[in-house]
Design a protein around this motif. Structure first.
Motif, PDB file in Angstrom:
ATOM      1  N   LEU A 142       0.764  -1.176   0.088  1.00 44.18           N
ATOM      2  CA  LEU A 142      -0.071  -0.064   0.231  1.00 44.18           C
ATOM      3  C   LEU A 142       0.778   1.378   0.168  1.00 44.18           C
ATOM      4  O   LEU A 142       0.236   2.581  -0.929  1.00 44.18           O
ATOM      5  CB  LEU A 142      -1.127   0.372   1.530  1.00 44.18           C
ATOM      6  N   ALA A 156      -6.712   3.460   3.531  1.00 45.60           N
ATOM      7  CA  ALA A 156      -7.018   1.654   3.800  1.00 45.60           C
ATOM      8  C   ALA A 156      -5.866   1.178   4.544  1.00 45.60           C
ATOM      9  O   ALA A 156      -5.522   0.642   5.807  1.00 45.60           O
ATOM     10  CB  ALA A 156      -6.781   1.439   2.448  1.00 45.60           C
ATOM     11  N   LEU A 162      -6.397   5.422  -0.288  1.00 46.10           N
ATOM     12  CA  LEU A 162      -5.319   4.580  -0.009  1.00 46.10           C
ATOM     13  C   LEU A 162      -4.491   5.087   0.644  1.00 46.10           C
ATOM     14  O   LEU A 162      -4.328   3.967   2.220  1.00 46.10           O
ATOM     15  CB  LEU A 162      -3.835   4.711  -1.331  1.00 46.10           C
ATOM     16  N   ILE A 200      -5.869  -7.334   0.225  1.00 50.91           N
ATOM     17  CA  ILE A 200      -5.200  -5.781  -0.213  1.00 50.91           C
ATOM     18  C   ILE A 200      -4.505  -6.521  -1.770  1.00 50.91           C
ATOM     19  O   ILE A 200      -4.144  -5.690  -2.633  1.00 50.91           O
ATOM     20  CB  ILE A 200      -3.701  -5.101   0.942  1.00 50.91           C
ATOM     21  N   THR A 235      -9.552  -1.001   0.697  1.00 52.61           N
ATOM     22  CA  THR A 235      -9.642  -1.389   0.121  1.00 52.61           C
ATOM     23  C   THR A 235      -9.868  -1.722  -1.247  1.00 52.61           C
ATOM     24  O   THR A 235      -9.836  -1.212  -2.715  1.00 52.61           O
ATOM     25  CB  THR A 235      -8.933  -2.532  -0.017  1.00 52.61           C
TER      26      THR A 235
END
Length: 250
Positions: A107, A126, A123, A238, A142
């Motif tokens: 991420l 998440a 993002l 993810i 996500t």
């Protein structure tokens, strides 16, 4: 707001801790999350600034921690690293599990590949949820990131949008819908969007199935239930959506 600031905020009572405790936690972040081999006074002062703190005198603190018995830092050529025993203890307390580090890095590395600011907002949320082990929320955020990416991918190319509109006519003729702007998608369910992408042959069967499966998981996570969501489920959500949807559709 920086990633280091988010990390510091995720540690209960971080801003009330001693300068030494803060320094060791930030040093752990540098080694475990940023995967750097060491640090020096300059880099640690920047970490404190990024966390929203005034840095202590690194010319005093770093040598002092290296000189302790047993040492908390190990002095090496050009800088310092955490002593092995301190690193192991911080791994336990701050989430140094290799899988957690790897997924967080997936991420963390994404922003450079996401030019859209709205996607970056999804993002950030998440990543924040994942880091504090709010796995149900991480799954939801996500999915939001991936679905938003898919929608923007459709509208980014006139040919794709025309194919998608033709798919709507084929799959859902009663809708009498032609998309001209993103807001027009409010007339469709997310599951219907996935089916149209399949019918229009904009996505292959494997990517379509991934989206179906992950939408089902999002739906379970988004609605009140007694279902427990684990780190493994969040990891799968993810890594699968990032590798097989977000990075695939560029």
């Amino acid at each position: 707001m920086s990633e280091i600031h988010d990390f510091a905020g995720s540690i209960p009572g971080f801003y009330r801790r001693t300068a030494v405790e803060q320094l060791l936690a930030l040093a752990w972040y540098v080694e475990a999350r940023q995967q750097r081999v060491g640090f020096d006074g300059t880099s640690m002062r920047q970490c404190f600034r990024d966390a929203g703190l005034d840095a202590p005198d690194m010319s005093i603190y770093l040598p002092r921690l290296a000189a302790k018995k047993p040492p908390q830092l190990v002095k090496e050529r050009g800088g310092y690293r955490l002593a092995a025993s301190v690193r192991r203890e911080l791994d336990k307390r701050l989430g140094g599990d290799p899988t957690v580090v790897a997924v967080a890095k997936v991420l963390t590395d994404l922003p450079a590949k996401l030019p859209d600011l709205a996607e970056r907002a999804f993002l950030t949320e998440a990543l924040s949820c994942y880091k504090v082990k709010a796995f149900r929320a991480a799954i939801v955020m996500t999915w939001n990131l991936a679905y938003d990416h898919v929608v923007r991918w459709i509208f980014a190319d006139a040919g794709r949008l025309n194919s998608f509109n033709s798919g709507i006519t084929t799959k859902y003729p009663k809708k009498n819908l032609v998309l001209k702007k993103v807001e027009d998608l409010d007339e469709m369910k997310e599951s219907e969007v996935i089916e149209v992408l399949r019918v229009a042959r904009l996505l292959d069967k494997n990517t379509t199935q991934i989206l179906r499966d992950k939408l089902n998981r999002r739906n379970m996570a988004a609605h009140p239930s007694r279902v427990i969501f684990t780190q493994h489920q969040a990891d799968d959500m993810i890594t699968d959506l990032v590798a097989n949807v977000i990075l695939l559709l560029t």
